[in-house]
Motif scaffolding. Structure first.
Motif, PDB file in Angstrom:
ATOM      1  N   VAL A  70       0.844  -1.206   0.000  1.00  0.00           N
ATOM      2  CA  VAL A  70       0.000   0.000   0.000  1.00  0.00           C
ATOM      3  C   VAL A  70       0.877   1.254   0.000  1.00  0.00           C
ATOM      4  CG1 VAL A  70      -1.968  -1.086   1.194  1.00  0.00           C
ATOM      5  CG2 VAL A  70      -0.169   0.028   2.532  1.00  0.00           C
ATOM      6  N   ASN A  71       0.340   2.327  -0.576  1.00  0.00           N
ATOM      7  CA  ASN A  71       1.039   3.617  -0.612  1.00  0.00           C
ATOM      8  C   ASN A  71       0.816   4.389   0.676  1.00  0.00           C
ATOM      9  OD1 ASN A  71       1.710   3.042  -3.271  1.00  0.00           O
ATOM     10  ND2 ASN A  71      -0.110   4.102  -4.067  1.00  0.00           N
ATOM     11  N   LEU A  72       1.851   5.097   1.101  1.00  0.00           N
ATOM     12  CA  LEU A  72       1.740   5.961   2.270  1.00  0.00           C
ATOM     13  C   LEU A  72       2.256   7.356   1.901  1.00  0.00           C
ATOM     14  CD1 LEU A  72       3.041   3.437   4.951  1.00  0.00           C
ATOM     15  CD2 LEU A  72       0.695   4.274   4.701  1.00  0.00           C
ATOM     16  N   PRO A  73       1.911   8.367   2.705  1.00  0.00           N
ATOM     17  CA  PRO A  73       2.343   9.734   2.396  1.00  0.00           C
ATOM     18  C   PRO A  73       3.872   9.847   2.307  1.00  0.00           C
ATOM     19  CG  PRO A  73       0.679   9.757   4.117  1.00  0.00           C
ATOM     20  CD  PRO A  73       1.062   8.330   3.908  1.00  0.00           C
ATOM     21  N   GLY A  74       4.353  10.877   1.644  1.00  0.00           N
ATOM     22  CA  GLY A  74       5.789  11.124   1.538  1.00  0.00           C
ATOM     23  C   GLY A  74       6.495  10.056   0.714  1.00  0.00           C
ATOM     24  N   ASP A  75       5.729   9.373  -0.165  1.00  0.00           N
ATOM     25  CA  ASP A  75       6.303   8.361  -1.064  1.00  0.00           C
ATOM     26  C   ASP A  75       6.808   7.115  -0.334  1.00  0.00           C
ATOM     27  OD1 ASP A  75       6.283   7.944  -3.723  1.00  0.00           O
ATOM     28  OD2 ASP A  75       8.235   8.840  -4.147  1.00  0.00           O
ATOM     29  N   TRP A  76       6.326   6.874   0.868  1.00  0.00           N
ATOM     30  CA  TRP A  76       6.618   5.630   1.572  1.00  0.00           C
ATOM     31  C   TRP A  76       5.669   4.530   1.112  1.00  0.00           C
ATOM     32  CZ3 TRP A  76      10.057   4.527   5.736  1.00  0.00           C
ATOM     33  CH2 TRP A  76      10.838   5.610   6.149  1.00  0.00           C
ATOM     34  N   HIS A  77       6.070   3.282   1.339  1.00  0.00           N
ATOM     35  CA  HIS A  77       5.183   2.145   1.073  1.00  0.00           C
ATOM     36  C   HIS A  77       5.276   1.146   2.209  1.00  0.00           C
ATOM     37  CE1 HIS A  77       6.087   3.827  -2.908  1.00  0.00           C
ATOM     38  NE2 HIS A  77       4.821   3.518  -3.159  1.00  0.00           N
ATOM     39  N   ALA A  78       4.176   0.428   2.427  1.00  0.00           N
ATOM     40  CA  ALA A  78       4.190  -0.707   3.360  1.00  0.00           C
ATOM     41  C   ALA A  78       3.900  -1.960   2.546  1.00  0.00           C
ATOM     42  CB  ALA A  78       3.152  -0.526   4.459  1.00  0.00           C
TER      43      ALA A  78
ATOM     44  N   ARG B 273       3.635  -6.466   2.618  1.00  0.00           N
ATOM     45  CA  ARG B 273       3.563  -7.735   3.338  1.00  0.00           C
ATOM     46  C   ARG B 273       4.481  -8.739   2.648  1.00  0.00           C
ATOM     47  NH1 ARG B 273      -0.577 -11.083   1.219  1.00  0.00           N
ATOM     48  NH2 ARG B 273      -2.085  -9.405   1.239  1.00  0.00           N
ATOM     49  N   ARG B 274       5.318  -9.402   3.433  1.00  0.00           N
ATOM     50  CA  ARG B 274       6.222 -10.399   2.842  1.00  0.00           C
ATOM     51  C   ARG B 274       6.723 -11.331   3.940  1.00  0.00           C
ATOM     52  NH1 ARG B 274      10.092  -7.185  -0.077  1.00  0.00           N
ATOM     53  NH2 ARG B 274      11.242  -7.120   1.865  1.00  0.00           N
ATOM     54  N   ALA B 275       6.672 -12.620   3.659  1.00  0.00           N
ATOM     55  CA  ALA B 275       7.271 -13.634   4.556  1.00  0.00           C
ATOM     56  C   ALA B 275       6.863 -13.457   6.019  1.00  0.00           C
ATOM     57  CB  ALA B 275       8.801 -13.605   4.422  1.00  0.00           C
ATOM     58  N   GLY B 276       5.583 -13.314   6.250  1.00  0.00           N
ATOM     59  CA  GLY B 276       5.109 -13.277   7.635  1.00  0.00           C
ATOM     60  C   GLY B 276       5.374 -11.990   8.376  1.00  0.00           C
ATOM     61  N   SER B 277       5.796 -10.958   7.654  1.00  0.00           N
ATOM     62  CA  SER B 277       6.034  -9.680   8.320  1.00  0.00           C
ATOM     63  C   SER B 277       5.525  -8.515   7.485  1.00  0.00           C
ATOM     64  CB  SER B 277       7.534  -9.483   8.586  1.00  0.00           C
ATOM     65  OG  SER B 277       7.975 -10.347   9.614  1.00  0.00           O
ATOM     66  N   LEU B 278       5.387  -7.361   8.146  1.00  0.00           N
ATOM     67  CA  LEU B 278       5.079  -6.110   7.449  1.00  0.00           C
ATOM     68  C   LEU B 278       6.364  -5.290   7.361  1.00  0.00           C
ATOM     69  CD1 LEU B 278       1.733  -5.126   9.241  1.00  0.00           C
ATOM     70  CD2 LEU B 278       1.994  -6.164   6.992  1.00  0.00           C
ATOM     71  N   PHE B 279       6.648  -4.762   6.170  1.00  0.00           N
ATOM     72  CA  PHE B 279       7.859  -3.959   5.963  1.00  0.00           C
ATOM     73  C   PHE B 279       7.508  -2.557   5.508  1.00  0.00           C
ATOM     74  CE2 PHE B 279       9.059  -8.336   5.376  1.00  0.00           C
ATOM     75  CZ  PHE B 279      10.298  -8.427   5.989  1.00  0.00           C
ATOM     76  N   LEU B 280       8.355  -1.611   5.849  1.00  0.00           N
ATOM     77  CA  LEU B 280       8.216  -0.260   5.315  1.00  0.00           C
ATOM     78  C   LEU B 280       9.309  -0.011   4.287  1.00  0.00           C
ATOM     79  CD1 LEU B 280       7.383   1.944   8.417  1.00  0.00           C
ATOM     80  CD2 LEU B 280       5.981   1.626   6.372  1.00  0.00           C
ATOM     81  N   GLU B 281       8.947   0.665   3.184  1.00  0.00           N
ATOM     82  CA  GLU B 281       9.945   1.047   2.187  1.00  0.00           C
ATOM     83  C   GLU B 281      10.043   2.558   2.143  1.00  0.00           C
ATOM     84  OE1 GLU B 281       9.019  -2.774  -0.753  1.00  0.00           O
ATOM     85  OE2 GLU B 281       8.509  -0.725  -1.364  1.00  0.00           O
ATOM     86  N   ALA B 282      11.237   3.062   2.406  1.00  0.00           N
ATOM     87  CA  ALA B 282      11.458   4.509   2.414  1.00  0.00           C
ATOM     88  C   ALA B 282      11.347   5.044   0.979  1.00  0.00           C
ATOM     89  CB  ALA B 282      12.837   4.814   2.988  1.00  0.00           C
ATOM     90  N   PRO B 283      11.044   6.339   0.830  1.00  0.00           N
ATOM     91  CA  PRO B 283      10.980   6.917  -0.507  1.00  0.00           C
ATOM     92  C   PRO B 283      12.320   6.789  -1.220  1.00  0.00           C
ATOM     93  CG  PRO B 283      10.858   8.613   1.195  1.00  0.00           C
ATOM     94  CD  PRO B 283      10.729   7.305   1.874  1.00  0.00           C
ATOM     95  N   LYS B 284      12.259   6.583  -2.547  1.00  0.00           N
ATOM     96  CA  LYS B 284      13.494   6.444  -3.316  1.00  0.00           C
ATOM     97  C   LYS B 284      14.347   7.703  -3.205  1.00  0.00           C
ATOM     98  CE  LYS B 284      11.522   3.116  -6.378  1.00  0.00           C
ATOM     99  NZ  LYS B 284      10.412   3.016  -7.350  1.00  0.00           N
ATOM    100  N   GLY B 285      15.641   7.502  -3.095  1.00  0.00           N
ATOM    101  CA  GLY B 285      16.553   8.653  -3.044  1.00  0.00           C
ATOM    102  C   GLY B 285      16.623   9.283  -1.670  1.00  0.00           C
TER     103      GLY B 285
END
Lengths: 238, 238
Positions: free
Chosen positions: B215-223, B225-237
């Motif tokens: 899912v998309n989050l503000p500030g170009d972050w993403h959450a 689901r993978r391998a039994g956990s939730l991960f956050l992805e920081a905005p590129k750059g």
């Protein structure tokens, strides 16, 4: 009835209503009572509770389901707007009866309904009713969890004879939980009309140096500190 | 700045303000900032948060003390009414400066101040401002306790790499705590502008059958689901 029982008119009226419903429920073998409160009623309740100084529980407004002794009160229309109900009735040509007290504009609720709520869209630049409904739901959810926490605390704090152990109460932190614990105790014993002020009054017993040893509560109840515990004294003759 | 960082104007402004204060604090070796918010500001904040759909935390209004990185924001006047401050200033002939934005009547806060709050005593038959202040305090106390509970849950749920364990999140009940746990995680990672809707969006990842995997989050972050956990992805750059 309110006067002779030293109760507030609201609590006295609720007691009498409860008594009436209980008899009816028994006669009809019918223990669920549906009440027609709708989303606009809920908004009014939340605003009134806010302006009365209620905390999380009060700001949660009315519950969808509530136990009243053996009876279950259910409010199936709590998320339906009055306008939707009106449209439904109109569409199907249904008969309905208006509660006579709705017309009396002298009551606070009626002023909230007629003067305050209709003014909100202009103040906020949009209709905030859905948002208020959501705020209330969030508060209800938090209050529900806090209630579970306090239930556990209560079981650990109350003695077999129904007193509260001093040292246990003292160890409860933060103050908001301590207050809820006292309120839980007062409710369990059906001490009427107990809110924030009454819980604070009982907590003043905890101050051994400067606090009183006994405080008055509504309905001629008393709370007393003695031998490391807090005790409740029922009204004489009850 | 707001646009390039994909932030709300409010969050962008707060970031810039924070940056300004941080530099000043470092230069002056002065890490406490006093802010002049008073009780009438608090009332407005509570009413605005209610009409924005905030839960217990928002209904608690502004805090007396708040951490902002290394800085501590303190609001010593939060329980003092504007009229008391005015009287004090008058009495001692003190100089003061009015915030220019206070005069712009187009803002919601100004309409709340000028149109809504002055109308309340007539609606409720008495001035409800003290009661609203107390309601806010009760909510703040409850929110503080819930924060402590969620801190504990968070420590038990987060992995060394900062992901959230699926099974742990799922075991959290009720939903209000689950939502707070997600919000705690988003705050910890400084994902900006995250409220109720964002927490709900992240929770939709928990529905393995029908929910999204990302899912998309503000500030170009993403959450994700993978391998039994939730991960956050920081905005590129970043």
């Amino acid at each position: 009835y309110a006067k002779s029982m030293k109760l507030s008119v609201e609590t006295a009226a609720r007691d009498l209503r409860h008594g009436f419903f209980s008899v009816k429920a028994k006669n009809l073998r019918c223990y669920q009572i549906l009440i027609a409160h709708h989303a606009d009623d809920q908004i009014e309740t939340v605003l009134m509770n806010l302006c009365r100084g209620s905390g999380t529980t009060g700001l949660g407004g009315m519950k969808r389901e509530a136990k009243m002794g053996k009876l279950t009160i259910i409010r199936p229309l709590l998320n339906v707007w009055r306008s939707e109900i009106d449209a439904y009735i109109e569409e199907r040509g249904l008969k309905f009866r208006e509660d006579a007290s709705n017309a009396t504009s002298e009551h606070v609720r009626n002023r909230v309904r007629n003067d305050l709520v209709p003014n909100l869209p202009e103040v906020f630049g949009r209709d905030p009713r859905e948002a208020i409904l959501r705020a209330a739901q969030l508060c209800r959810e938090d209050a529900e969890f806090l209630g579970m926490v306090v239930d556990n605390l209560y079981r650990m704090t109350v003695t077999k004879s129904g007193a509260l152990r001093f040292a246990k109460v003292e160890s409860v932190e933060p103050i908001s939980l301590k207050r809820r614990l006292i309120q839980r105790w007062l409710n369990e014993n059906e001490v009427p009309d107990c809110g924030f002020a009454e819980a604070e009054r009982v907590l003043s017993l905890m101050d051994i140096e400067n606090g009183p040893a006994k405080v008055n509560l509504p309905g001629d109840w008393h709370a007393r500190r003695r031998a490391g515990s807090l005790f409740l004294e029922a009204p004489k003759g009850s």
